[in-house]
Design a protein around this motif. Sequence first.
Motif, PDB file in Angstrom:
ATOM      1  N   LEU A 128      56.041 -16.481  -0.696  1.00  0.00           N
ATOM      2  CA  LEU A 128      56.002 -15.368   0.554  1.00  0.00           C
ATOM      3  C   LEU A 128      57.493 -15.259   1.050  1.00  0.00           C
ATOM      4  O   LEU A 128      57.759 -13.994   1.223  1.00  0.00           O
ATOM      5  CB  LEU A 128      55.038 -16.043   1.528  1.00  0.00           C
ATOM      6  CG  LEU A 128      53.439 -15.722   1.133  1.00  0.00           C
ATOM      7  CD1 LEU A 128      52.714 -16.572   2.215  1.00  0.00           C
ATOM      8  CD2 LEU A 128      53.176 -14.163   0.944  1.00  0.00           C
ATOM      9  N   LEU A 133      55.212 -10.760  -3.041  1.00  0.00           N
ATOM     10  CA  LEU A 133      53.944 -10.769  -2.359  1.00  0.00           C
ATOM     11  C   LEU A 133      52.869 -10.744  -3.276  1.00  0.00           C
ATOM     12  O   LEU A 133      51.752 -11.396  -3.317  1.00  0.00           O
ATOM     13  CB  LEU A 133      53.839  -9.432  -1.258  1.00  0.00           C
ATOM     14  CG  LEU A 133      54.919  -9.566  -0.239  1.00  0.00           C
ATOM     15  CD1 LEU A 133      54.659  -8.641   0.817  1.00  0.00           C
ATOM     16  CD2 LEU A 133      54.815 -11.019   0.678  1.00  0.00           C
ATOM     17  N   CYS A 137      49.789 -13.419  -3.668  1.00  0.00           N
ATOM     18  CA  CYS A 137      48.568 -13.080  -3.501  1.00  0.00           C
ATOM     19  C   CYS A 137      47.698 -13.422  -4.695  1.00  0.00           C
ATOM     20  O   CYS A 137      46.599 -13.958  -4.364  1.00  0.00           O
ATOM     21  CB  CYS A 137      48.609 -11.489  -3.617  1.00  0.00           C
ATOM     22  SG  CYS A 137      46.960 -10.825  -3.177  1.00  0.00           S
ATOM     23  N   TYR A 163      50.782 -14.936   4.476  1.00  0.00           N
ATOM     24  CA  TYR A 163      50.594 -13.719   3.673  1.00  0.00           C
ATOM     25  C   TYR A 163      50.317 -12.362   4.437  1.00  0.00           C
ATOM     26  O   TYR A 163      50.963 -10.985   4.141  1.00  0.00           O
ATOM     27  CB  TYR A 163      49.394 -13.822   2.319  1.00  0.00           C
ATOM     28  CG  TYR A 163      49.229 -12.561   1.756  1.00  0.00           C
ATOM     29  CD1 TYR A 163      50.157 -12.096   0.861  1.00  0.00           C
ATOM     30  CD2 TYR A 163      48.118 -11.731   2.030  1.00  0.00           C
ATOM     31  CE1 TYR A 163      50.014 -10.900   0.180  1.00  0.00           C
ATOM     32  CE2 TYR A 163      48.006 -10.619   1.411  1.00  0.00           C
ATOM     33  CZ  TYR A 163      48.745 -10.220   0.225  1.00  0.00           C
ATOM     34  OH  TYR A 163      48.637  -9.043  -0.367  1.00  0.00           O
TER      35      TYR A 163
END
Length: 386
Positions: A128, A133, A137, A163
């Motif tokens: 992060l 991203l 994830c 996040y």
Amino acid sequence: MKQPSSPDLEQSTARLLGDRLLDVPITRARGSARLRLAALLRAACAHPVFAGWPTPVDDWLDEAALLADEVADADARGRVLLRRAVVRMRRLDLDAALDLVQQASDASDAPAGELAACCAISRVRVLLRQQRLDDACQALQAIPLAPPGDASGALRQLALGEYHIEANEVAAARAPLTQALSRLPPELVEERIQASQSLAFVFISLVDLPRALRRLQEARAMLRGAAAWREVIQMDVTLASLLAARGEHAAAQALFAEAAELCRAHPQPELAILIDLGRARSSAAQQQGDEAVAACLRAARGYAEQGNLLGLVSMVLFMAGIQTAGQAFPEAYRTLATGLAIARHRRWPAAEAVFRAHIDRLRDELLGPQRFDEMVARMVRAMRER
């Protein structure tokens, strides 16, 4: 889980960290290798680390690594590596942090255990901060939910909240961050500070200032308990700015004053300017012209020393505006003329033009040419008579 008040939280944090600090020399003198290793790991994980702030954590981890090898404890080796990774993350050495997370994961002898889960969560948090991203994830979704009471469950919620913030889904971060803060063990001071600050950001974004203030006060209390004074300065400035925006100027000025005192002991030039700017605005809002002007002068001097053209111009104009609003026209002219002289000396033609324009406005719109010329003549005579 009811949160303790700020004074209680500060004292409990200081007590916890003090106990962990004392455990290290006590077990060195009397304990076995395994007891010393356990004390070092507890202390290294409890004490928060901040970029640019001295810490004993690195030395404790070095000692713990040697003891882990001495007693052949694979789990302890992994925990040392994982804590090193998080320390590197705090210092924004992200590539090294990611490498250490992988080493810690490889060292774990229980692929489905808490250490493995904490390694996976730490990897997500590093990704992060690298703005990866999509990778973060996917990695987060692969981490199974932890059983109740497992610290990794709270850390997973903290990573999920982070996040959502990084993905600009700020409202969605509220629930996981709240859950994380309620479930994080008191020993994880660093993570509790992070969760409180992140949750405060969420509430600021949602324009819920009362809740934002409470979370910032919690973070400040823990930072004071940890004696992380540079971080306390930042919390003081943030809290004071929010309080000033709510019209709570007495409380804001007290925090600005504390921040200024701490800045003298732990210099941070950029924050010192923000402190003076905040004090100036708060004083001006209370129509305390002398205090506001004094704070403006300090901020303007700081901007000039940094060579910050925009900052200098904004502070000089703000100060002149305060003086003009109080009809202190000679003082306003002197302020603008001083700014003009500084701009000439620094060879900042753009700033010269701005100050000239405001002097012209003072002459043509506010006083009129005749009154302005008479005022300047009186000022010149007074200077000659000194």
